[in-house]
Design an enzyme around this catalytic site. Structure first.
Site, short mmCIF file in Angstrom:
data_model
loop_
_atom_site.label_atom_id
_atom_site.label_comp_id
_atom_site.label_asym_id
_atom_site.label_seq_id
_atom_site.Cartn_x
_atom_site.Cartn_y
_atom_site.Cartn_z
N CYS A 145 0.81 -1.22 0.00
CA CYS A 145 0.00 0.00 0.00
C CYS A 145 0.84 1.27 0.00
CB CYS A 145 -0.95 -0.01 1.20
SG CYS A 145 -1.95 -1.50 1.29
N HIS A 198 -3.42 6.79 2.07
CA HIS A 198 -3.85 5.48 1.58
C HIS A 198 -5.23 5.17 2.15
CE1 HIS A 198 -4.32 1.27 0.99
NE2 HIS A 198 -4.02 0.96 2.23
N ASN A 256 -10.39 -0.66 -0.26
CA ASN A 256 -8.94 -0.55 -0.14
C ASN A 256 -8.31 -1.16 -1.38
OD1 ASN A 256 -6.21 -0.97 0.45
ND2 ASN A 256 -6.58 -1.36 2.61
#
Length: 335
Positions: A129, A261, A291
């Site tokens: 990420c 993020h 996500n």
């Protein structure tokens, strides 16, 4: 649009080299929208529990035709158009992905070929990420050092390929998509210093089956200890985010946009609270995108543009964090 994009309002504090900037932003979201009710059909949960836990209401799942190269090329094409840069002008392609099941040839070389960037080098990065912000820092360094004039940076994920559909702990979190930016020369510094760090001792908090110590399974899936990752984000990533602003010479109270993020909404909102970025637009793209790991920050940026919430020259803090555990981030001026 000329190569040298000017930002009349301000310049970031960076030492050495020629100025670099993000010149264009683009994204690709898979066609299929998946709501919480559909996810609940595979896990022992409820729509209310998922939204309360993560803030997510829906996400996008890629179909068989929406491969990583296809999604990457679509996002890259939009970023190139926004930047006013032709594919033939790209010197380097950097692709960040943790879900690419084909380790060779690199996805970046395939993407360069598909786009017609025949003179470009291609390199893949695997930093989960945090991958997009790591790649953005490398792109900025290449432009500032003069080893490349234009760099295409892509974050692309098919997380549905590596997350077990029946895993109640994380199946509701992750999704698919791709985002891209073009980095090139600018009149003033528009990409601030990167702040980054690895916490390998915590690596088992977010890992694949068959990692450093586990026996390799027939089909590896991603596993996560959400509580440990959450504590780490608050204890280590939040203070580092303040350093990202300090090094760029931007006061938290003057920041225009906070784009972390998109891990989950609780982390996003607590990060903003701890930073004191009260006037900044806060990206909440996780609510409708889930996500998407390395794709989440450029996708969130594209959404802010689409909603008219940011403008050219605005300051934005980009903060990537995740598996490793590791983080990377920087303050930028938006194109």
């Amino acid at each position: 649009m000329t190569d040298e994009v000017g930002f009349e309002r301000r310049a970031l504090r960076v030492s050495g080299g020629s100025p670099s900037a993000i010149l264009g932003v683009g994204g690709y979201r898979p066609r299929r929208v998946v709501g919480n009710a559909e996810v609940c059909a595979r896990i022992d949960s409820s729509e209310e529990w998922i939204e309360q836990r993560s803030g997510i209401r829906e996400r996008r799942f890629a179909d068989a035709s929406e491969t990583l190269p296809v999604m990457s090329a679509a996002a890259a094409g939009k970023a190139l158009a926004h930047a006013g840069v032709r594919a033939a002008e790209i010197d380097l392609v950097l692709v960040a992905s943790m879900s690419n099941l084909v380790q060779t040839p690199p996805l970046a070389t395939r993407l360069a070929h598909e786009l017609g960037a025949r003179g470009a080098a291609g390199v893949d990065l695997s930093a989960a990420c945090a991958g997009f912000c790591h790649a953005l820092a490398l792109a900025s360094d290449a432009v500032r050092a003069g080893s490349a004039r234009h760099v295409l940076v892509v974050g692309a994920e098919r997380m549905t390929d590596i997350v077990e559909p029946g895993d109640r702990s994380i199946a509701f979190l992750f999704a698919d998509g791709a985002g891209a930016v073009v980095v090139g020369p600018a009149a003033v510094e528009a990409i601030g210093p990167v702040v980054r760090r690895a916490f390998g001792a915590y690596g088992d908090a977010l890992r694949m089956d068959g990692g450093w110590t586990d026996p390799a399974p027939d089909r590896p899936w991603m596993r996560m200890d959400g509580r440990r990752v959450f504590r780490w984000a608050m204890d280590d990533v939040a203070p580092a985010a303040r350093t990202m602003l300090d090094l760029a010479g931007v006061d938290p109270g003057e920041l225009d946009a906070l784009v972390p993020h998109q891990a989950n909404l609780r982390i996003t909102e607590l990060l903003a609270e701890r930073l004191g970025t009260s006037r900044a637009v806060l990206s909440r793209d996780v609510v409708v995108s889930g996500n998407t790991s390395a794709a989440s920050i450029p996708l969130a940026l594209e959404a802010l543009y689409a909603q008219g919430l940011v403008a050219s020259g605005d300051t934005a803090l980009l903060v990537g964090f995740g598996a490793g555990l590791n983080f990377a981030g920087q303050t930028v001026l938006l194109p």
